[in-house]
Write an enzyme that holds these catalytic residues in place. Structure first.
Site, PDB file in Angstrom:
ATOM      1  N   GLU A 147      -5.339  -1.206   5.914  1.00 48.19           N
ATOM      2  CA  GLU A 147      -4.165  -1.306   5.037  1.00 48.19           C
ATOM      3  C   GLU A 147      -4.293  -2.595   4.211  1.00 48.19           C
ATOM      4  OE1 GLU A 147      -0.430  -0.594   7.088  1.00 48.19           O
ATOM      5  OE2 GLU A 147       0.592  -2.026   5.784  1.00 48.19           O
TER       6      GLU A 147
ATOM      7  N   CYS B  40       0.209  -5.205  10.000  1.00 42.64           N
ATOM      8  CA  CYS B  40      -0.623  -4.111  10.520  1.00 42.64           C
ATOM      9  C   CYS B  40      -1.923  -4.055   9.727  1.00 42.64           C
ATOM     10  CB  CYS B  40       0.113  -2.778  10.404  1.00 42.64           C
ATOM     11  SG  CYS B  40       1.366  -2.614  11.678  1.00 42.64           S
TER      12      CYS B  40
ATOM     13  N   ARG C 202       1.558   3.606   1.695  1.00 40.44           N
ATOM     14  CA  ARG C 202       1.069   2.235   1.457  1.00 40.44           C
ATOM     15  C   ARG C 202       0.192   2.135   0.211  1.00 40.44           C
ATOM     16  NH1 ARG C 202       4.548   2.211   3.961  1.00 40.44           N
ATOM     17  NH2 ARG C 202       4.836   1.790   6.173  1.00 40.44           N
TER      18      ARG C 202
HETATM   19  C1  LIG Z   1       3.805 -10.686   9.850  1.00 38.83           C
HETATM   20  C2  LIG Z   1       3.607  -9.609   8.809  1.00 38.83           C
HETATM   21  C3  LIG Z   1       4.343  -8.432   8.888  1.00 38.83           C
HETATM   22  C4  LIG Z   1       4.169  -7.420   7.929  1.00 38.83           C
HETATM   23  N1  LIG Z   1       4.900  -6.273   8.036  1.00 38.83           N
HETATM   24  C5  LIG Z   1       4.740  -5.296   7.112  1.00 38.83           C
HETATM   25  C6  LIG Z   1       5.493  -4.074   7.203  1.00 38.83           C
HETATM   26  O1  LIG Z   1       6.325  -3.878   8.089  1.00 38.83           O
HETATM   27  N2  LIG Z   1       5.272  -3.113   6.269  1.00 38.83           N
HETATM   28  C7  LIG Z   1       4.373  -3.283   5.250  1.00 38.83           C
HETATM   29  O2  LIG Z   1       4.218  -2.373   4.418  1.00 38.83           O
HETATM   30  N3  LIG Z   1       3.653  -4.425   5.136  1.00 38.83           N
HETATM   31  C8  LIG Z   1       3.809  -5.425   6.033  1.00 38.83           C
HETATM   32  N4  LIG Z   1       3.071  -6.572   5.931  1.00 38.83           N
HETATM   33  C9  LIG Z   1       2.065  -6.703   4.855  1.00 38.83           C
HETATM   34  C10 LIG Z   1       2.591  -7.426   3.590  1.00 38.83           C
HETATM   35  O3  LIG Z   1       3.553  -8.381   3.927  1.00 38.83           O
HETATM   36  C11 LIG Z   1       3.196  -6.476   2.563  1.00 38.83           C
HETATM   37  O4  LIG Z   1       2.267  -5.497   2.189  1.00 38.83           O
HETATM   38  C12 LIG Z   1       3.681  -7.247   1.327  1.00 38.83           C
HETATM   39  O5  LIG Z   1       4.501  -6.416   0.574  1.00 38.83           O
HETATM   40  C13 LIG Z   1       2.547  -7.802   0.465  1.00 38.83           C
HETATM   41  O6  LIG Z   1       3.119  -8.658  -0.519  1.00 38.83           O
HETATM   42  P1  LIG Z   1       2.314  -9.911  -1.076  1.00 38.83           P
HETATM   43  O7  LIG Z   1       3.123 -10.533  -2.152  1.00 38.83           O
HETATM   44  O8  LIG Z   1       1.919 -10.810   0.013  1.00 38.83           O
HETATM   45  O9  LIG Z   1       1.048  -9.183  -1.700  1.00 38.83           O
HETATM   46  P2  LIG Z   1      -0.457  -9.716  -1.679  1.00 38.83           P
HETATM   47  O10 LIG Z   1      -0.968  -9.667  -0.289  1.00 38.83           O
HETATM   48  O11 LIG Z   1      -0.553 -10.994  -2.399  1.00 38.83           O
HETATM   49  O12 LIG Z   1      -1.171  -8.589  -2.536  1.00 38.83           O
HETATM   50  C14 LIG Z   1      -1.331  -7.298  -2.013  1.00 38.83           C
HETATM   51  C15 LIG Z   1      -1.907  -6.400  -3.122  1.00 38.83           C
HETATM   52  O13 LIG Z   1      -0.936  -6.240  -4.143  1.00 38.83           O
HETATM   53  C16 LIG Z   1      -1.469  -6.633  -5.403  1.00 38.83           C
HETATM   54  N5  LIG Z   1      -0.386  -7.282  -6.142  1.00 38.83           N
HETATM   55  C17 LIG Z   1       0.384  -8.322  -5.751  1.00 38.83           C
HETATM   56  N6  LIG Z   1       1.287  -8.623  -6.706  1.00 38.83           N
HETATM   57  C18 LIG Z   1       1.070  -7.754  -7.725  1.00 38.83           C
HETATM   58  C19 LIG Z   1       1.657  -7.559  -9.009  1.00 38.83           C
HETATM   59  N7  LIG Z   1       2.662  -8.330  -9.461  1.00 38.83           N
HETATM   60  N8  LIG Z   1       1.165  -6.576  -9.803  1.00 38.83           N
HETATM   61  C20 LIG Z   1       0.144  -5.796  -9.375  1.00 38.83           C
HETATM   62  N9  LIG Z   1      -0.453  -5.931  -8.182  1.00 38.83           N
HETATM   63  C21 LIG Z   1       0.001  -6.897  -7.368  1.00 38.83           C
HETATM   64  C22 LIG Z   1      -2.610  -7.593  -5.076  1.00 38.83           C
HETATM   65  O14 LIG Z   1      -3.587  -7.597  -6.101  1.00 38.83           O
HETATM   66  C23 LIG Z   1      -3.147  -6.996  -3.782  1.00 38.83           C
HETATM   67  O15 LIG Z   1      -4.040  -5.936  -4.060  1.00 38.83           O
HETATM   68  C24 LIG Z   1       3.234  -7.602   6.873  1.00 38.83           C
HETATM   69  C25 LIG Z   1       2.503  -8.798   6.792  1.00 38.83           C
HETATM   70  C26 LIG Z   1       2.692  -9.795   7.746  1.00 38.83           C
HETATM   71  C27 LIG Z   1       1.904 -11.069   7.627  1.00 38.83           C
END
Ligand SMILES: Cc1cc2nc3c(=O)[nH]c(=O)nc-3n(C[C@H](O)[C@H](O)[C@H](O)COP(=O)(O)OP(=O)(O)OC[C@H]3O[C@@H](n4cnc5c(N)ncnc54)[C@H](O)[C@@H]3O)c2cc1C
Length: 310
Positions: free
Chosen positions: A304, A233, A182
């Protein structure tokens, strides 16, 4: 540092209706909590992104990029400086290369992970099904090496392109990327902005792929709480082998709550916002879980979810 009148004027001139001032981050996070960001800006091209980053650096304004906010908590006082969102102008997905048993798909950072999964299924390409049901953008997924017990972004990413604070766009091959559980680590303190991911997928039988996809989604829906705002998570699984969810469950914390934040009774590693949670409620509940798990099992749980703002 708050924005000056000059900063606001410059941002408005450059981005018009693609800049919002004092924008509640609760609108940009799946937890639906978080105070205001001084400005949320959506550049539509690399040139716009470059001029924004250049302006921020020259004027000492902090900036950070977020995707769909599904893996972050923004504290209740919000974020000072500029929050950059790439979902408007950076969302294309296309096929760029084919050789033997491999197909390289390019996805821009603001594209949704679910869109890439669907693209792969539509074109009968194997490799992305593990990410079905992971919300958020490709940028966020690469930045956090999103994944499941089956696979993670590190397994499918072939290369990425990033925008470095210096203003250069640099391509990194997978062998030069430091993915771990992660996490994608960088040597520099100022983090680059992920612009594009290149994914190595493999042609396969379409019917089999669709069948696998629906089984994965069924398993996911059965396990995770539906409906309530959350960030998936909350804690990383410790290396001891027992999952964070099992430790929290065994500590008797299912259903535990602080204000509007509650440990899900369906999946103990999910903290949910029952409607009125503040970021502080969630962070207090997080601390309570960490303390109890450490007291009972001697294990440190590491979030996480990334905690941003102040
Ligand atoms: C219902 C639910 C289920 C989920 N299941 C999983 C799962 O099974 N596995 C898992 O790993 N995660 C899971 N997640 C967590 C999350 O969805 C993932 O980690 C997802 O990939 C985050 O993407 P985001 O665009 O929302 O990132 P954000 O939450 O907006 O950002 C996360 C981090 O990434 C950085 N970031 C975002 N975009 C960029 C970019 N372009 N360049 C550099 N840094 C960047 C941000 O600064 C921040 O630090 C879940 C979340 C929810 C709500």
């Amino acid at each position: 540092m708050a924005l000056s009148v000059l900063d606001k004027r410059w941002l408005l001139e450059q981005f018009q209706d693609r800049v919002q001032f004092d924008e509640p981050m609760s609108r940009h996070t799946s937890f639906k909590v978080g105070g205001p960001a001084d400005a949320v800006v959506s550049p539509e091209s690399i040139l716009e992104l470059a001029s924004l980053v250049h302006y921020c650096r020259r004027n000492g304004l902090p900036y950070l990029v977020v995707g769909d906010g599904t893996n972050i908590i923004v504290r209740d006082q919000g974020i000072r400086g500029v929050v950059i969102v790439l979902t408007i102008g950076f969302n294309g997905i296309d096929r760029v290369e084919e050789k033997d048993d491999e197909v390289i798909i390019r996805s821009m950072a603001g594209a949704r992970t679910r869109s890439l999964c669907r693209y792969a299924i539509r074109h009968a390409l194997k490799g992305m099904n593990f990410a079905l049901g992971i919300p958020g953008t490709i940028g966020g997924a690469i930045a956090g090496n999103a994944g499941t017990t089956q696979s993670s972004m590190a397994e499918v990413v072939d290369a990425i392109e990033v925008f470095e604070p210096s203003g250069n766009v640099v391509r990194y091959l997978k062998k030069n990327l430091c993915f771990s559980y992660r996490r994608l680590s960088w040597k520099t303190a100022e983090l680059p902005i992920i612009l594009t991911g290149y994914f190595k997928l493999h042609p396969t039988d379409a019917t089999q792929l669709k069948k696998e996809a629906s089984e994965i989604m069924k398993r996911r829906l059965a396990k995770q709480p539906a409906g309530s705002p959350c960030a998936g998570c909350f804690f990383k699984n410790p290396s001891s082998g027992v999952s964070a969810g099992e430790l929290i469950d065994r500590a008797g914390l299912k259903g535990e709550s602080v204000g509007g934040a509650q440990v899900s009774s369906k999946h103990a590693n999910f903290i949910v916002n029952t409607g009125s949670a503040t970021a502080e409620d969630i962070l207090l509940l997080m601390e309570r879980i960490e303390k109890n798990v450490f007291r009972i099992f001697g294990l440190h749980l590491e979030p996480e979810v990334k905690i941003l703002g102040y």
